[in-house]
Design a protein around this motif. Structure first.
Motif, PDB file in Angstrom:
ATOM      1  N   SER A 142       1.246  -2.900  -0.532  1.00  0.00           N
ATOM      2  CA  SER A 142       0.626  -3.164  -1.830  1.00  0.00           C
ATOM      3  C   SER A 142       0.566  -1.915  -2.709  1.00  0.00           C
ATOM      4  O   SER A 142       0.399  -2.025  -3.926  1.00  0.00           O
ATOM      5  CB  SER A 142      -0.773  -3.751  -1.641  1.00  0.00           C
ATOM      6  N   CYS A 143       0.696  -0.741  -2.117  1.00  0.00           N
ATOM      7  CA  CYS A 143       0.666   0.508  -2.890  1.00  0.00           C
ATOM      8  C   CYS A 143       2.033   0.884  -3.469  1.00  0.00           C
ATOM      9  O   CYS A 143       2.113   1.765  -4.324  1.00  0.00           O
ATOM     10  CB  CYS A 143       0.143   1.650  -2.020  1.00  0.00           C
ATOM     11  N   PHE A 144       3.084   0.265  -3.010  1.00  0.00           N
ATOM     12  CA  PHE A 144       4.425   0.555  -3.509  1.00  0.00           C
ATOM     13  C   PHE A 144       4.774  -0.430  -4.618  1.00  0.00           C
ATOM     14  O   PHE A 144       4.325  -1.573  -4.599  1.00  0.00           O
ATOM     15  CB  PHE A 144       5.462   0.442  -2.379  1.00  0.00           C
ATOM     16  N   SER A 187       0.653   7.608  -3.424  1.00  0.00           N
ATOM     17  CA  SER A 187      -0.238   8.454  -2.642  1.00  0.00           C
ATOM     18  C   SER A 187      -1.697   8.208  -3.012  1.00  0.00           C
ATOM     19  O   SER A 187      -2.557   8.055  -2.136  1.00  0.00           O
ATOM     20  CB  SER A 187       0.128   9.924  -2.857  1.00  0.00           C
ATOM     21  N   ALA A 188      -1.984   8.150  -4.301  1.00  0.00           N
ATOM     22  CA  ALA A 188      -3.357   7.901  -4.753  1.00  0.00           C
ATOM     23  C   ALA A 188      -3.851   6.543  -4.286  1.00  0.00           C
ATOM     24  O   ALA A 188      -5.007   6.396  -3.873  1.00  0.00           O
ATOM     25  CB  ALA A 188      -3.430   8.002  -6.274  1.00  0.00           C
ATOM     26  N   CYS A 189      -2.985   5.544  -4.314  1.00  0.00           N
ATOM     27  CA  CYS A 189      -3.349   4.205  -3.863  1.00  0.00           C
ATOM     28  C   CYS A 189      -3.666   4.200  -2.366  1.00  0.00           C
ATOM     29  O   CYS A 189      -4.631   3.569  -1.934  1.00  0.00           O
ATOM     30  CB  CYS A 189      -2.210   3.233  -4.174  1.00  0.00           C
ATOM     31  N   LEU A 190      -2.877   4.920  -1.580  1.00  0.00           N
ATOM     32  CA  LEU A 190      -3.117   4.977  -0.138  1.00  0.00           C
ATOM     33  C   LEU A 190      -4.445   5.669   0.174  1.00  0.00           C
ATOM     34  O   LEU A 190      -5.181   5.237   1.063  1.00  0.00           O
ATOM     35  CB  LEU A 190      -1.958   5.682   0.568  1.00  0.00           C
ATOM     36  N   VAL A 191      -4.748   6.727  -0.554  1.00  0.00           N
ATOM     37  CA  VAL A 191      -6.024   7.420  -0.359  1.00  0.00           C
ATOM     38  C   VAL A 191      -7.184   6.513  -0.782  1.00  0.00           C
ATOM     39  O   VAL A 191      -8.234   6.499  -0.137  1.00  0.00           O
ATOM     40  CB  VAL A 191      -6.048   8.768  -1.104  1.00  0.00           C
ATOM     41  N   LYS A 192      -6.978   5.755  -1.829  1.00  0.00           N
ATOM     42  CA  LYS A 192      -8.014   4.826  -2.285  1.00  0.00           C
ATOM     43  C   LYS A 192      -8.241   3.726  -1.240  1.00  0.00           C
ATOM     44  O   LYS A 192      -9.372   3.306  -1.010  1.00  0.00           O
ATOM     45  CB  LYS A 192      -7.614   4.202  -3.620  1.00  0.00           C
ATOM     46  N   ALA A 193      -7.156   3.283  -0.591  1.00  0.00           N
ATOM     47  CA  ALA A 193      -7.270   2.245   0.438  1.00  0.00           C
ATOM     48  C   ALA A 193      -8.020   2.756   1.666  1.00  0.00           C
ATOM     49  O   ALA A 193      -8.702   1.994   2.349  1.00  0.00           O
ATOM     50  CB  ALA A 193      -5.877   1.749   0.842  1.00  0.00           C
TER      51      ALA A 193
END
Length: 105
Positions: free
Chosen positions: A51-53, A76-82
């Motif tokens: 979902s982050c890509f 990267s920001a999305c993965l850290v947010k997840a």
């Protein structure tokens, strides 16, 4: 910008370029990232990583045009947010470890 931020941006740019080079070798198609492998390194589910890509329709070029490079800083920001316990360095390493390999023709 700090050195750490600059290094992260440079690394993410390199990863984008590597994916782009693979796409060019495959006739313009971007290979699907190994979502499960990235997720395993980051303790995230494959669906959360996926979902982050960007979606293929958002990333692919039309009529033989070059496909757009994914914005790896946004990924990267999305993965850290997840998973807030992750660091940018952990995400960078997981993405580097799982970047697409050039196809051998």
């Amino acid at each position: 910008m700090t050195r750490k931020t600059t290094a992260l941006i440079a690394t993410l740019g390199y990863l984008s370029a590597a994916g782009y080079a693979v796409a060019q070798q495959q006739g313009g198609r971007m290979p699907e990232p190994p979502f499960a492998a990235i997720g395993a390194e980051l303790n995230l589910g494959a669906q959360a990583v996926k979902s982050c890509f960007p979606k293929p329709s958002q990333a692919g070029g039309a009529n033989g045009a070059r496909p757009a490079r994914p914005d790896m800083s946004a990924v990267s920001a999305c993965l850290v947010k997840a998973e807030p316990s992750l660091t940018q360095a952990q995400v960078r390493v997981a993405l580097e470890n799982n970047r697409p390999e050039p196809s051998k023709r």
